[in-house]
Design a protein around this motif. Structure first.
Motif, PDB file in Angstrom:
ATOM      1  N   LYS A 308       0.502  -1.524  -0.032  1.00 58.87           N
ATOM      2  CA  LYS A 308      -0.088   0.226  -0.244  1.00 58.87           C
ATOM      3  C   LYS A 308       1.164   1.036  -0.081  1.00 58.87           C
ATOM      4  N   GLU A 309       1.846   0.975  -0.674  1.00 55.59           N
ATOM      5  CA  GLU A 309       3.014   2.096  -0.108  1.00 55.59           C
ATOM      6  C   GLU A 309       3.037   3.026  -1.575  1.00 55.59           C
ATOM      7  N   LYS A 310       3.469   4.103  -1.918  1.00 58.55           N
ATOM      8  CA  LYS A 310       3.595   4.672  -2.939  1.00 58.55           C
ATOM      9  C   LYS A 310       4.463   5.487  -3.580  1.00 58.55           C
ATOM     10  N   ILE A 311       5.828   5.438  -2.582  1.00 58.47           N
ATOM     11  CA  ILE A 311       7.113   5.686  -3.264  1.00 58.47           C
ATOM     12  C   ILE A 311       7.897   3.893  -2.239  1.00 58.47           C
ATOM     13  N   ALA A 312       9.806   4.238  -3.149  1.00 60.17           N
ATOM     14  CA  ALA A 312      10.334   3.503  -2.432  1.00 60.17           C
ATOM     15  C   ALA A 312      11.639   4.153  -3.251  1.00 60.17           C
ATOM     16  N   VAL A 313      12.486   3.370  -2.319  1.00 65.28           N
ATOM     17  CA  VAL A 313      13.953   3.692  -2.121  1.00 65.28           C
ATOM     18  C   VAL A 313      14.733   2.459  -3.174  1.00 65.28           C
ATOM     19  N   VAL A 314      15.501   3.520  -3.551  1.00 60.55           N
ATOM     20  CA  VAL A 314      16.052   1.887  -4.854  1.00 60.55           C
ATOM     21  C   VAL A 314      17.619   1.934  -4.893  1.00 60.55           C
ATOM     22  N   MET A 315      18.004   0.950  -3.725  1.00 63.54           N
ATOM     23  CA  MET A 315      19.918  -0.213  -4.226  1.00 63.54           C
ATOM     24  C   MET A 315      19.777  -0.826  -4.989  1.00 63.54           C
ATOM     25  N   ASN A 316      21.456  -0.617  -4.920  1.00 66.46           N
ATOM     26  CA  ASN A 316      22.068  -1.317  -5.257  1.00 66.46           C
ATOM     27  C   ASN A 316      23.012  -2.875  -4.830  1.00 66.46           C
ATOM     28  N   GLU A 317      23.888  -3.261  -5.427  1.00 65.91           N
ATOM     29  CA  GLU A 317      24.005  -4.802  -4.513  1.00 65.91           C
ATOM     30  C   GLU A 317      25.270  -4.446  -3.925  1.00 65.91           C
TER      31      GLU A 317
END
Length: 440
Positions: A308-317
């Motif tokens: 139910k979220e609308k934002i996400a933080v993108v992380m690499n390996e």
């Protein structure tokens, strides 16, 4: 029999053969999707056609028995009926030893032509026009015909199945609908005018969600605006006023130390209620969704739906933040310039008919649409046009470095701290000549 009786019999045979040819193509070419819709609408004949398609061996065997029997009988009767008259016609102009042979050849050609035209070619072309409608119309008489021919058809199928097993040929039909099938249907609908241009564009973009990874649509690290835990109230107010975002990340001291995010609505409520806040706290900070940069946009949509979220933080390996993505970013990817024309104009600027200025961070998919390029080589190794340049050049690019691909020249024109800021894309002369030839 008289000539008139022979002609009546031949017409009857041609009619029967034409019916079998018509039925064969219609039943084989009827689309299952349309038949299922008709069956669900209450037409039980469509259900019978579907069952026949699932077990078509008996029908094809019976059809071939009927067609071959009619063709042989028609040839015998036609040759006997027409040859004497054609021989007489030939002997008016030629009385040599070849008169009988010429008459036989003419009668054979006449009967064969009649069967090809009226019993084969025309029925099959008619069946291809509306296969579903014809299939449900002929299913009942075809069912009776199959029952009559079933003993001989069973024997023929038994021999055929034995030969297939000896040759190790798999006769099971794969009816699964693939992505390529759906894409071809959509393209055909667009060409036929069933889909409008924008509808076709939207559907194509939805399909691309399965292939496009998150980095192709996210806000990159250097463009992320965030608060720190010790951010002053004045600074927070200033960022909210300056940037048109509804959500801001909250980090400890730097962007890689993500704590959560704040919704500006919560802050504005406090401001409207004349409540002062000195620093961010648990009452305003929300947990943020953390995702790997290898997810596709389709997978991210599933995550958004589940959380139910609308934002996400993108992380690499390496657990470094590479960007932020929201549900709105995915919608913009689907809707394209119908949602954010200004943003696309900033990324891809058309200078004239044969040249474009393109930002280095522009996703490859957007380049493909803008320049009408079918594909980029080994595209899974990069997301943006800057990544494509670095992958092809095998080095950190410098101004004036260029790459040629699909009739276009991609030239680096601006570098900002080793980052490709802008490229100039121009059509090469060969590409221009090909387009001019197509126009002519």
């Amino acid at each position: 029999m008289s000539l008139f009786q022979n002609i009546i019999v031949i017409i009857a045979l041609i009619t029967c053969a034409g019916f079998l040819s018509l039925s064969e193509i219609a039943l084989a070419g009827a689309r299952k999707i349309k038949l299922k819709l008709l069956d669900e609408a209450g037409d039980e004949r469509a259900g019978r056609v579907l069952r026949l398609q699932e077990n078509s061996a008996d029908f094809f065997a019976a059809s071939q028995i009927g067609l071959n029997a009619i063709a042989i009988l028609g040839g015998i009767l036609g040759e006997a009926a027409f040859r004497p008259y054609l021989v007489q016609l030939v002997e008016r102009y030629y009385t040599g030893a070849w008169a009988q042979t010429i008459g036989f050849t003419l009668s054979f050609t006449l009967v064969t032509s009649l069967f090809i035209l009226f019993a084969d070619l025309m029925p099959k072309r008619m069946a291809m026009i509306a296969p579903e409608r014809i299939a449900i119309s002929v299913i009942k008489p075809i069912g009776v015909f199959i029952t009559i021919c079933k003993p001989l058809a069973w024997l023929i199928n038994a021999f055929a199945n034995l030969i297939f097993r000896l040759l190790k040929i798999n006769t099971t039909r794969d009816d699964n609908i693939t992505f390529d099938d759906i894409s071809a249907i959509v393209d055909a609908g667009a060409q036929a005018g069933v889909l409008q241009q924008q509808e076709h564009h939207f559907i194509e973009n939805v399909f691309e969600l399965e292939e496009r990874t998150v980095p192709s649509s996210m806000t990159t690290r250097e463009n992320v605006v965030y608060f720190t835990l010790k951010e002053s109230e004045h600074s927070i107010r200033q960022k909210i006023a300056e940037y048109p975002y509804s959500k801001f990340l909250v980090c400890n001291e730097q962007i890689d130390q993500v704590i959560g995010y704040v919704d500006t609505k919560d802050i504005l409520v406090k401001i409207m209620n004349n409540q002062s806040f000195i620093q961010l706290n648990e009452s305003t900070i929300r947990n943020v969704l953390i995702i790997p940069d290898s997810l596709t946009l389709s997978e991210l949509l599933d995550r958004f739906r589940a959380t139910k979220e609308k934002i996400a933080v993108v992380m690499n390996e390496y657990a470094l933040v590479v960007g932020v993505i929201t549900l709105s970013d995915i919608m913009i990817t689907v809707m394209g310039d119908w949602v954010s024309p200004m943003e696309e104009e900033q990324q891809i600027i058309k200078r004239d008919e044969n040249s474009w200025l393109i930002e280095g961070t522009t996703p490859i998919e957007d380049i493909k649409h803008a320049l009408n390029i079918e594909d980029f080589p080994e595209w899974e190794n990069y997301e943006t046009i800057a990544g494509f340049m670095m992958y092809r050049l095998r080095k950190i690019p410098r101004p004036a470095d260029f790459v040629e691909h699909e009739g276009f020249k991609f030239e680096v024109v601006d570098i900002d701290h080793y980052k490709i800021d802008q490229l100039l894309v121009t059509k090469m002369p060969v590409q221009l000549n090909q387009e001019q030839d197509q126009d002519q």
